[in-house]
Design a protein around this motif. Structure first.
Motif, PDB file in Angstrom:
ATOM      1  N   MET A  41       3.606   8.352  31.672  1.00 46.26           N
ATOM      2  CA  MET A  41       2.396   7.527  31.735  1.00 46.26           C
ATOM      3  C   MET A  41       1.153   8.405  31.667  1.00 46.26           C
ATOM      4  O   MET A  41       1.117   9.488  32.265  1.00 46.26           O
ATOM      5  N   ASP A  42       0.156   7.946  30.927  1.00 47.02           N
ATOM      6  CA  ASP A  42      -1.086   8.704  30.863  1.00 47.02           C
ATOM      7  C   ASP A  42      -1.983   8.360  32.049  1.00 47.02           C
ATOM      8  O   ASP A  42      -1.650   7.507  32.888  1.00 47.02           O
ATOM      9  N   HIS A  43      -3.147   9.004  32.118  1.00 47.08           N
ATOM     10  CA  HIS A  43      -4.041   8.858  33.270  1.00 47.08           C
ATOM     11  C   HIS A  43      -4.455   7.402  33.497  1.00 47.08           C
ATOM     12  O   HIS A  43      -4.463   6.915  34.638  1.00 47.08           O
ATOM     13  N   THR A  44      -4.794   6.698  32.422  1.00 45.97           N
ATOM     14  CA  THR A  44      -5.257   5.311  32.541  1.00 45.97           C
ATOM     15  C   THR A  44      -4.190   4.429  33.179  1.00 45.97           C
ATOM     16  O   THR A  44      -4.472   3.651  34.104  1.00 45.97           O
ATOM     17  N   VAL A  45      -2.963   4.547  32.710  1.00 45.60           N
ATOM     18  CA  VAL A  45      -1.873   3.719  33.228  1.00 45.60           C
ATOM     19  C   VAL A  45      -1.512   4.128  34.657  1.00 45.60           C
ATOM     20  O   VAL A  45      -1.225   3.273  35.498  1.00 45.60           O
ATOM     21  N   VAL A  46      -1.536   5.424  34.942  1.00 41.93           N
ATOM     22  CA  VAL A  46      -1.250   5.906  36.301  1.00 41.93           C
ATOM     23  C   VAL A  46      -2.266   5.318  37.283  1.00 41.93           C
ATOM     24  O   VAL A  46      -1.898   4.806  38.350  1.00 41.93           O
ATOM     25  N   GLN A  47      -3.543   5.379  36.929  1.00 41.99           N
ATOM     26  CA  GLN A  47      -4.592   4.843  37.793  1.00 41.99           C
ATOM     27  C   GLN A  47      -4.438   3.331  37.984  1.00 41.99           C
ATOM     28  O   GLN A  47      -4.558   2.815  39.084  1.00 41.99           O
ATOM     29  N   PHE A  48      -4.178   2.646  36.888  1.00 42.61           N
ATOM     30  CA  PHE A  48      -3.984   1.194  36.904  1.00 42.61           C
ATOM     31  C   PHE A  48      -2.815   0.829  37.824  1.00 42.61           C
ATOM     32  O   PHE A  48      -2.933  -0.051  38.685  1.00 42.61           O
ATOM     33  N   THR A  49      -1.709   1.541  37.670  1.00 40.83           N
ATOM     34  CA  THR A  49      -0.511   1.287  38.472  1.00 40.83           C
ATOM     35  C   THR A  49      -0.758   1.561  39.952  1.00 40.83           C
ATOM     36  O   THR A  49      -0.378   0.766  40.816  1.00 40.83           O
ATOM     37  N   GLN A  50      -1.414   2.669  40.250  1.00 41.68           N
ATOM     38  CA  GLN A  50      -1.668   3.039  41.639  1.00 41.68           C
ATOM     39  C   GLN A  50      -2.600   2.055  42.324  1.00 41.68           C
ATOM     40  O   GLN A  50      -2.383   1.679  43.485  1.00 41.68           O
ATOM     41  N   ARG A  51      -3.633   1.621  41.599  1.00 41.83           N
ATOM     42  CA  ARG A  51      -4.590   0.671  42.192  1.00 41.83           C
ATOM     43  C   ARG A  51      -3.917  -0.653  42.514  1.00 41.83           C
ATOM     44  O   ARG A  51      -4.227  -1.279  43.530  1.00 41.83           O
ATOM     45  N   LEU A  52      -3.003  -1.083  41.657  1.00 46.54           N
ATOM     46  CA  LEU A  52      -2.279  -2.329  41.930  1.00 46.54           C
ATOM     47  C   LEU A  52      -1.291  -2.141  43.073  1.00 46.54           C
ATOM     48  O   LEU A  52      -1.118  -3.041  43.908  1.00 46.54           O
ATOM     49  N   GLN A  53      -0.644  -0.977  43.127  1.00 54.87           N
ATOM     50  CA  GLN A  53       0.288  -0.693  44.226  1.00 54.87           C
ATOM     51  C   GLN A  53      -0.426  -0.756  45.570  1.00 54.87           C
ATOM     52  O   GLN A  53       0.127  -1.250  46.557  1.00 54.87           O
ATOM     53  N   GLU A  54      -1.669  -0.272  45.612  1.00 54.88           N
ATOM     54  CA  GLU A  54      -2.458  -0.308  46.843  1.00 54.88           C
ATOM     55  C   GLU A  54      -2.699  -1.742  47.311  1.00 54.88           C
ATOM     56  O   GLU A  54      -2.933  -1.987  48.501  1.00 54.88           O
TER      57      GLU A  54
END
Length: 240
Positions: A1-14
């Motif tokens: 996963m690139d930075h955009t998807v990693v950030q998107f995934t982490q924010r939703l996980q939170e």
């Protein structure tokens, strides 16, 4: 996963939302189709990838930060445009029976293509005016949740959207800046359309910290027979 998807995934996980790899693939394909079709027709002024993931995808899903979607079966998205918030919510919650109503046939064509490419099932796309569709059997007083994102002022949205909501269901108006003035203006239309303000949720989008507000309205009774009025009339003469 690139930075955009990693950030998107982490924010939703939170926020307690865990996406599978297949769902992330759907979001990426959605992005690619949005940008591709946007070259042929005006779907969005936002095309930069990280911006789309934040301002369209994350922003659409933000409704689930404040509502329990496990108990929501049917969702109607009115004036959905390029599919927001309906399609991102459907990707996250595949069990949803999603209906999208939009007045522009080109946008419906785009959404049909997206649903085919993403292999989304349980999606109904309707080309028509909200005032007309809300009078049809199967749509009137029928949905658990109805959404509208950046469509119109609340006094007008109430007449577009509340007729779709079943008694005790919810209408969620997704707004940017502080809606206090709109809420004051919409008191009469709320009463007429049998809506009761439940609460207003406020938050900021990641990165740029731009304001977002979600107005949650509870439907207290069936829609009066005279509403919605003839297509075009609510916009010309809002219930104020």
């Amino acid at each position: 996963m690139d930075h955009t998807v990693v950030q998107f995934t982490q924010r939703l996980q939170e926020k307690g939302i865990i996406l599978q790899a297949s769902q992330l693939e759907q979001f990426e394909l959605y992005y690619q189709e949005l940008v591709s079709w946007n070259e042929k027709m005006n779907l969005t002024g936002i095309t930069e990838r990280e911006q789309v993931y934040t301002k369209h995808f994350y922003d659409s899903i933000s409704l689930a930060f404040h509502l329990d979607f496990s108990g929501i079966k049917s969702l109607a998205d009115i004036g959905s445009g390029a599919g927001f918030p309906g399609i991102p919510l459907k990707i996250c919650y595949p069990h949803l029976e999603l209906t999208i109503v939009d007045s522009l046939s080109k946008r419906i064509s785009f959404l049909q293509h997206v649903c085919n490419e993403l292999k989304l099932e349980g999606v109904q796309l309707i080309h028509g005016r909200a005032e007309d569709v809300a009078r049809q059997s199967g749509h009137r007083d029928a949905y658990d949740l109805v959404t509208a994102r950046a469509v119109a002022r609340l006094s007008l949205l109430n007449e577009f959207c509340l007729p779709f909501v079943h008694k005790d269901g919810l209408f969620a108006a997704m707004k940017g800046s502080d809606p206090s003035e709109e809420l004051a203006e919409a008191k009469f239309s709320l009463k007429e359309l049998r809506g009761r303000l439940e609460k207003v949720e406020s938050f900021s989008l990641p990165i740029e910290e731009s304001a977002r507000h979600i107005i949650l309205i509870r439907k207290t009774a069936l829609t009066p027979a005279k509403y919605p009025r003839k297509a075009g009339l609510p916009a010309k003469s809002p219930l104020i």
